[in-house]
Design a protein around this motif. Sequence first.
Motif, PDB file in Angstrom:
ATOM      1  N   LYS A   1      -2.270   0.236  10.219  1.00  0.00           N
ATOM      2  CA  LYS A   1      -2.698  -0.595   9.100  1.00  0.00           C
ATOM      3  C   LYS A   1      -2.914  -2.164   9.684  1.00  0.00           C
TER       4      LYS A   1
ATOM      5  N   TYR B   1      -0.828  -3.662   2.062  1.00  0.00           N
ATOM      6  CA  TYR B   1      -2.161  -3.535   2.902  1.00  0.00           C
ATOM      7  C   TYR B   1      -3.330  -4.245   1.855  1.00  0.00           C
ATOM      8  N   GLU B   2      -3.590  -3.758   0.717  1.00  0.00           N
ATOM      9  CA  GLU B   2      -4.572  -3.922  -0.058  1.00  0.00           C
ATOM     10  C   GLU B   2      -4.732  -5.345  -0.705  1.00  0.00           C
TER      11      GLU B   2
ATOM     12  N   ASP C   1       3.501   0.360   1.097  1.00  0.00           N
ATOM     13  CA  ASP C   1       2.883  -0.038   2.339  1.00  0.00           C
ATOM     14  C   ASP C   1       1.457  -0.260   1.843  1.00  0.00           C
ATOM     15  N   ASP C   2       0.869   0.804   1.391  1.00  0.00           N
ATOM     16  CA  ASP C   2      -0.591   0.616   0.885  1.00  0.00           C
ATOM     17  C   ASP C   2      -0.908  -0.527  -0.060  1.00  0.00           C
TER      18      ASP C   2
ATOM     19  N   SER D   1       1.842   4.553  -1.045  1.00  0.00           N
ATOM     20  CA  SER D   1       3.263   4.044  -0.797  1.00  0.00           C
ATOM     21  C   SER D   1       3.117   2.490  -1.087  1.00  0.00           C
TER      22      SER D   1
ATOM     23  N   PHE E   1      -2.144   4.560  -4.738  1.00  0.00           N
ATOM     24  CA  PHE E   1      -1.634   4.223  -3.477  1.00  0.00           C
ATOM     25  C   PHE E   1      -0.508   5.130  -3.164  1.00  0.00           C
TER      26      PHE E   1
END
Length: 204
Positions: free
Chosen positions: A125, A65-66, A61-62, A59, A57
């Motif tokens: 995203k 999102y996931e 942030d990722d 960040s 990942f």
Amino acid sequence: MGGTRPATGGKTPRGSVPERLLDAATRLFAERGFEGTSVQQVVTAAGVTKGAMYHYFGSKDDLLYEVYARVLRMQTEHLVEISSRDASVSERVHAAAADVIVTTVANLDDSTIFFRSMHQLAPEKQLSVRAERRKYHELFRSMIEQGQREGVFRDDVPADLIVDYYFGSVHHLSTWYRHEGALTGKDVGRYFADLLLAGLRPQE
């Protein structure tokens, strides 16, 4: 993966590195909020290094999102299977309506995080999540429209409005549902699906 993931209690978390990171992030984001959770807290809870996290990942942030995207992918897979069944449109809509409740309840932390924190995602995203949700809603709506064409469902209410009405209820589950309560996710799913089908019957 569930809405009541236990703390690790000092034991080494199990599962693949991405799974451990997502489970830890989900629990911490739900408990402390996205902004109140640091990358270090996530990797410590997952029992991995920062280097291992950044391998999967890019960040925090990722991770956010996931957390939601993985649930949406699973729900979409379920809906594709349900919609292709050799069953009446009423049976398929009932099964799909119940399934989205059951899977949301089973992943309640993920849903809580989504509606509380998804606005903090990067714009691209957010657009990606909205596009995937739109695909899900369009497939659900197509079954409603089929039932309307066949005269099984009332056609005096636009299918879009029916979908928005139902999923508005689904999206509020995280504000009131409690795993320790009297109703299971299957109970709520069955009741919600029954109510939807009752409201879809043609008016006499």
